[in-house]
Design a protein around this motif. Structure first.
Motif, PDB file in Angstrom:
ATOM      1  N   ASN A   3       0.867  -1.177   0.000  1.00 45.38           N
ATOM      2  CA  ASN A   3       0.000   0.000   0.000  1.00 45.38           C
ATOM      3  C   ASN A   3       0.907   1.232   0.000  1.00 45.38           C
ATOM      4  OD1 ASN A   3      -1.715   2.168   0.623  1.00 45.38           O
ATOM      5  ND2 ASN A   3      -3.121   0.847   1.753  1.00 45.38           N
ATOM      6  N   TRP A   4       1.233   1.718  -1.198  1.00 45.08           N
ATOM      7  CA  TRP A   4       2.180   2.818  -1.316  1.00 45.08           C
ATOM      8  C   TRP A   4       1.621   4.116  -0.751  1.00 45.08           C
ATOM      9  CZ3 TRP A   4       6.879   1.274  -2.096  1.00 45.08           C
ATOM     10  CH2 TRP A   4       7.116   0.117  -2.843  1.00 45.08           C
ATOM     11  N   GLU A   6      -0.439   4.458   1.839  1.00 48.58           N
ATOM     12  CA  GLU A   6      -0.309   4.375   3.297  1.00 48.58           C
ATOM     13  C   GLU A   6       1.144   4.564   3.720  1.00 48.58           C
ATOM     14  OE1 GLU A   6      -0.619   0.619   6.077  1.00 48.58           O
ATOM     15  OE2 GLU A   6      -2.643   1.344   5.585  1.00 48.58           O
ATOM     16  N   MET A   7       2.057   3.944   2.975  1.00 47.88           N
ATOM     17  CA  MET A   7       3.477   4.083   3.289  1.00 47.88           C
ATOM     18  C   MET A   7       3.922   5.534   3.130  1.00 47.88           C
ATOM     19  SD  MET A   7       6.793   2.121   1.660  1.00 47.88           S
ATOM     20  CE  MET A   7       6.039   0.513   1.879  1.00 47.88           C
ATOM     21  N   ASP A   8       3.430   6.182   2.091  1.00 46.29           N
ATOM     22  CA  ASP A   8       3.763   7.581   1.836  1.00 46.29           C
ATOM     23  C   ASP A   8       3.390   8.449   3.037  1.00 46.29           C
ATOM     24  OD1 ASP A   8       4.258  10.036   0.183  1.00 46.29           O
ATOM     25  OD2 ASP A   8       2.085  10.216   0.321  1.00 46.29           O
ATOM     26  N   GLN A   9       2.207   8.277   3.567  1.00 43.85           N
ATOM     27  CA  GLN A   9       1.771   9.062   4.716  1.00 43.85           C
ATOM     28  C   GLN A   9       2.617   8.770   5.957  1.00 43.85           C
ATOM     29  OE1 GLN A   9      -0.467  11.567   4.500  1.00 43.85           O
ATOM     30  NE2 GLN A   9      -0.391  11.061   2.317  1.00 43.85           N
ATOM     31  N   ARG A 115      10.137   4.032  -6.192  1.00 45.56           N
ATOM     32  CA  ARG A 115       8.697   4.143  -5.951  1.00 45.56           C
ATOM     33  C   ARG A 115       8.321   5.424  -5.217  1.00 45.56           C
ATOM     34  NH1 ARG A 115       5.950   0.897  -9.354  1.00 45.56           N
ATOM     35  NH2 ARG A 115       6.856  -1.203  -9.410  1.00 45.56           N
ATOM     36  N   LEU A 116       9.054   5.739  -4.156  1.00 45.32           N
ATOM     37  CA  LEU A 116       8.767   6.920  -3.351  1.00 45.32           C
ATOM     38  C   LEU A 116      10.072   7.669  -3.087  1.00 45.32           C
ATOM     39  CD1 LEU A 116       6.423   5.318  -0.634  1.00 45.32           C
ATOM     40  CD2 LEU A 116       5.683   6.673  -2.603  1.00 45.32           C
TER      41      LEU A 116
END
Length: 264
Positions: A3-4, A6-9, A115-116
């Motif tokens: 879950n990118w 969610e990970m970002d947050q 990815r991020l």
């Protein structure tokens, strides 16, 4: 399934917490050590900030791997799986001497694909970030695609190591480039210089020698706004090795590469 979003947050929350810790450290004296040479510095704040990120990543994402500048991560031979590439303070010398022009830099890669990416200018409270395929932002304002600029009107950044003879190429070519462009800058933080390219504050950035944690996040940012990030040879970057780095908008990148960097 990752879950990118969610990970970002989660990463943003950790970065804000780490940034507050670093700003608070301005009130205290630093413990300063040297690494490979007397000018390669590391502070207790670098090490504590890296430990903060590693501890949180281990607890939250135990299957992920970590490549960190201060050596507290994993011993990796590839970017297989999900790998966090962390520089807790990029621009340590600036941090020590000026308390500005430094940044937290985090790039998250999956099987070698960025990815991020996050670059946080702690002093100015500017968070540059990008999610693959979703563009790049600075403090929730989307950055526009890089526009073309002529060489003669461009503002570029060049790491000052070009002043010293090196194994990459004849430095006279960079002298020629510097006298052709509108202006040349050097900020002492690769992460911020790549963020500035992504945001249009700079048109290009060239440096002779960076480690993966110096450019992992910035590469994602620049590519998300349509820029190119390569070695000075024009070849793809090796994400596991120290390498030269050259970033810029496609047209300008091509002209500098052709006219100044490649052997005639």
């Amino acid at each position: 399934m990752v879950n990118w979003t969610e990970m970002d947050q989660q990463v943003k929350a950790w970065i804000m917490e780490a940034g507050a810790f670093i700003r608070e450290s301005f009130q205290h004296s630093l413990s300063i050590q040297t690494k490979s040479n007397p000018n390669d510095l590391v502070t207790n704040i670098d090490e504590e900030t890296e430990r903060f990120f590693i501890s949180n990543i281990r607890k939250t994402y135990p299957s992920h791997f970590i490549l960190g500048e201060e050596g507290q991560g994993d011993e990796l031979s590839s970017l297989d799986g999900i790998v966090w590439i962390i520089d807790p303070i990029d621009g340590t010398m600036n941090f020590i001497h000026q308390q500005r022009h430094f940044a937290i830099s985090i790039g998250i890669y999956e099987d070698g694909v960025g990815r991020l990416g996050y670059i946080y200018d702690v002093t100015h409270d500017e968070l540059y970030y990008a999610k693959r395929g979703s563009g790049a932002f600075m403090n929730d304002v989307q950055l526009p695609a890089l526009s073309e600029v002529t060489l003669e009107k461009s503002l570029i950044a060049v790491n000052a190591t070009w002043l010293v003879k090196n194994a990459y190429f004849d430095e006279k070519r960079l002298v020629s480039l510097a006298t052709t462009v509108r202006g040349v800058r050097s900020y002492g933080s690769a992460a911020l210089e790549l963020a500035y390219v992504a945001s249009g504050r700079l048109d290009s950035y060239l440096t002779m020698r960076l480690s993966p944690w110096d450019f992992a996040a910035g590469k994602i940012l620049v590519e998300e706004v349509g820029g190119n990030v390569t070695a000075l040879s024009g070849k793809e970057l090796d994400m596991m090795k120290t390498t030269s780095v050259f970033a810029g908008a496609p047209g300008l990148h091509k002209r500098i590469l052709t006219d100044f960097l490649l052997e005639k």
